[in-house]
Design an enzyme around this catalytic site. Sequence first.
Site, PDB file in Angstrom:
ATOM      1  N   ASP A  21       0.823  -1.217   0.000  1.00  0.00           N
ATOM      2  CA  ASP A  21       0.000   0.000   0.000  1.00  0.00           C
ATOM      3  C   ASP A  21       0.857   1.267   0.000  1.00  0.00           C
ATOM      4  O   ASP A  21       2.092   1.186   0.006  1.00  0.00           O
ATOM      5  CB  ASP A  21      -0.942  -0.076   1.219  1.00  0.00           C
ATOM      6  CG  ASP A  21      -2.337   0.408   0.900  1.00  0.00           C
ATOM      7  OD1 ASP A  21      -2.476   1.279   0.023  1.00  0.00           O
ATOM      8  OD2 ASP A  21      -3.287  -0.077   1.532  1.00  0.00           O
ATOM      9  N   TRP A  74      -2.897   3.565  -5.838  1.00  0.00           N
ATOM     10  CA  TRP A  74      -4.169   4.196  -6.238  1.00  0.00           C
ATOM     11  C   TRP A  74      -4.049   5.073  -7.489  1.00  0.00           C
ATOM     12  O   TRP A  74      -4.838   6.015  -7.669  1.00  0.00           O
ATOM     13  CB  TRP A  74      -4.753   5.042  -5.083  1.00  0.00           C
ATOM     14  CG  TRP A  74      -4.540   4.471  -3.727  1.00  0.00           C
ATOM     15  CD1 TRP A  74      -4.959   3.256  -3.283  1.00  0.00           C
ATOM     16  CD2 TRP A  74      -3.839   5.067  -2.628  1.00  0.00           C
ATOM     17  NE1 TRP A  74      -4.571   3.064  -1.976  1.00  0.00           N
ATOM     18  CE2 TRP A  74      -3.881   4.155  -1.557  1.00  0.00           C
ATOM     19  CE3 TRP A  74      -3.178   6.297  -2.456  1.00  0.00           C
ATOM     20  CZ2 TRP A  74      -3.281   4.418  -0.327  1.00  0.00           C
ATOM     21  CZ3 TRP A  74      -2.589   6.562  -1.231  1.00  0.00           C
ATOM     22  CH2 TRP A  74      -2.643   5.629  -0.191  1.00  0.00           C
ATOM     23  N   GLY A  75      -3.023   4.856  -8.292  1.00  0.00           N
ATOM     24  CA  GLY A  75      -2.821   5.702  -9.474  1.00  0.00           C
ATOM     25  C   GLY A  75      -2.174   7.041  -9.146  1.00  0.00           C
ATOM     26  O   GLY A  75      -1.932   7.860 -10.032  1.00  0.00           O
ATOM     27  N   ASP A 104     -10.087   3.542  -3.697  1.00  0.00           N
ATOM     28  CA  ASP A 104     -10.746   2.360  -3.129  1.00  0.00           C
ATOM     29  C   ASP A 104     -12.177   2.200  -3.630  1.00  0.00           C
ATOM     30  O   ASP A 104     -12.932   3.159  -3.686  1.00  0.00           O
ATOM     31  CB  ASP A 104     -10.798   2.467  -1.601  1.00  0.00           C
ATOM     32  CG  ASP A 104      -9.455   2.174  -0.973  1.00  0.00           C
ATOM     33  OD1 ASP A 104      -8.448   2.117  -1.713  1.00  0.00           O
ATOM     34  OD2 ASP A 104      -9.416   2.003   0.251  1.00  0.00           O
TER      35      ASP A 104
HETATM   36  C1  GLA Z   1      -5.946   1.200   1.326  1.00  0.00           C
HETATM   37  C2  GLA Z   1      -6.090   0.263   0.144  1.00  0.00           C
HETATM   38  C3  GLA Z   1      -7.231  -0.721   0.416  1.00  0.00           C
HETATM   39  C4  GLA Z   1      -6.946  -1.496   1.691  1.00  0.00           C
HETATM   40  C5  GLA Z   1      -6.719  -0.524   2.851  1.00  0.00           C
HETATM   41  C6  GLA Z   1      -6.204  -1.233   4.088  1.00  0.00           C
HETATM   42  O1  GLA Z   1      -7.039   2.054   1.462  1.00  0.00           O
HETATM   43  O2  GLA Z   1      -6.328   0.979  -1.035  1.00  0.00           O
HETATM   44  O3  GLA Z   1      -7.384  -1.602  -0.677  1.00  0.00           O
HETATM   45  O4  GLA Z   1      -5.820  -2.305   1.502  1.00  0.00           O
HETATM   46  O5  GLA Z   1      -5.761   0.477   2.529  1.00  0.00           O
HETATM   47  O6  GLA Z   1      -5.995  -0.344   5.157  1.00  0.00           O
END
Ligand code: GLA
Length: 383
Positions: free
Chosen positions: A126, A161-162, A183
Site C-alpha cells: 500500500d 491508487w494511481g 478504493d
Molecule cells: C488502502 C487500500 C485498500 C486497503 C486498505 C487497508 O485504502 O487501497 O485496498 O488495503 O488500505 O488499510
Amino acid sequence: MFVQSPPMGFNTWNTFMEEINEDLIKSTADMMVESGLLAAGYNYLVIDDCWALRERDAEGNLVADPEKFPSGMKAVADYVHSKGLKFGMYSCVGTMTCARYPGSYGHEYRDAKTFADWGVDFLKYDYCFRPKNTKGVDLYRKMAIALKKTGRDILFSACSWGHDETKEWIDATGANMWRATGDIKESWQHIRDLARQGAEMNFRNWANCFADLDMLVVGMNGEGACSITACNADEYRTHFGFWAMAGSPLMIGCDIRKMDETAKEILFNKDIIAINQDSDMNRPLQIAASDEQGDWNESGEDTYTLVKVLENGDIAVGFFNFSEKKMRRYVTPSMLGLDADMPIQFKVKDLWNGEYVELSNETLFRIIQPHCCEIYRYEVANG
Ligand code: GLA
C-alpha cells in the site's frame, strides 16, 4: 516472477476489514475449493491490512496478532497451501499501513524475508504514510528487489491508487499488478467512477503489470464492511464484465462462504473469465460513441463499447451502460476488421446466456438498459 494473465483470487478487505482471523482464513480456503472457485481460476487467498500487532518485536520483525492468528502465520500459510491455493499478505511502503499497523519503510529486506519464511506467494503493498522526500518509484522498486532476493516467487501487487502518475513508472519497478484507482466501495456510483477512470486511461495494461481497478464487490449484497448501498444483479454483471474486459485482476471481495446464486452465476462465468485471462493480453479498444450513430445517450458519457482481440483471432465485444439512459449501439463487421477479402464466417455468442445470436445484415445491433451490459464473442473461422 512473470505473470502472464490477470491474477484472480479473494481478498479480505471489502467485507471484513479488521475483523480477520485464522478461522475465517481457513474456512474461506475450504470454501474456495468446495465451491469450485479454485477450479475456476481464483487461486490467491489474500489477507489484507490489520493482521499484525501494532509493534514490531525486539529484533524489528513484524508479528502476527496472536489473538487473531494463534497458530502463527506460517501455519495459516501451510493450511492455505494444503488446499492447493496460494497465500497472499499485505504491507505498506510507509512507516504505517493505512490502518496504522507497522509499515515496511526501512524494513523492506527484513519484511520480505519474513513473508518468504512464512510461505507468502503474493504481497499487496500500500501507499500510506510515505515519508516526505521519498518517491513511490523508489519504494516500490526497493520492495520488488527485496522480494526477489528472498528467492521465493512472490507476486508483487502495488497499491498506490494511481497517485503520482503511477502509470508512468510502475512497470519499471517490477510490480506485477498496480492499483490504478482509489478504493472501491459497494455502491453503483463507486463502480461507475472506477470504470470511468479505467476508460480514461485507456486501460493502461500489459502482461506482468496489470492495471487493477480494485477488488470486486459482486455478491456483497450491502453486507460487507465497504458496503454503502447494495447493488443489484445487473449492476454486479456490469461491474464484473467491465473488470474482465478491462484486463483487471479479479479479486473477490464478498464473503464467499455466503455466495448466493447470482454471485455464483457471475463469478463462475467461464466464457467471461476466458476473455479476462486471454493469453495475448491485448488492451480493449474503445469504440467512441460518435462512431456509432443514433445514440439515445447522445453524449456517450458513461457508456462504453469495448473490443478486445483474442489470442485465437476471435473478438470480444462488450457494451456497458453505466448511464441512466438507454444506450443504443451497433457494431458492423468492418468496425471489427471482419470485412475480409476472402470468405470469412463468424458466429456471435452472448456470453451471459451462452446462446448464439442472429445478426441482421451481419450487424450486431443492441439496446442496453441503464446499468446493464452485454458481452459477445465473435467466433471467427476462415473459409
Ligand atoms: C488502502 C487500500 C485498500 C486497503 C486498505 C487497508 O485504502 O487501497 O485496498 O488495503 O488500505 O488499510
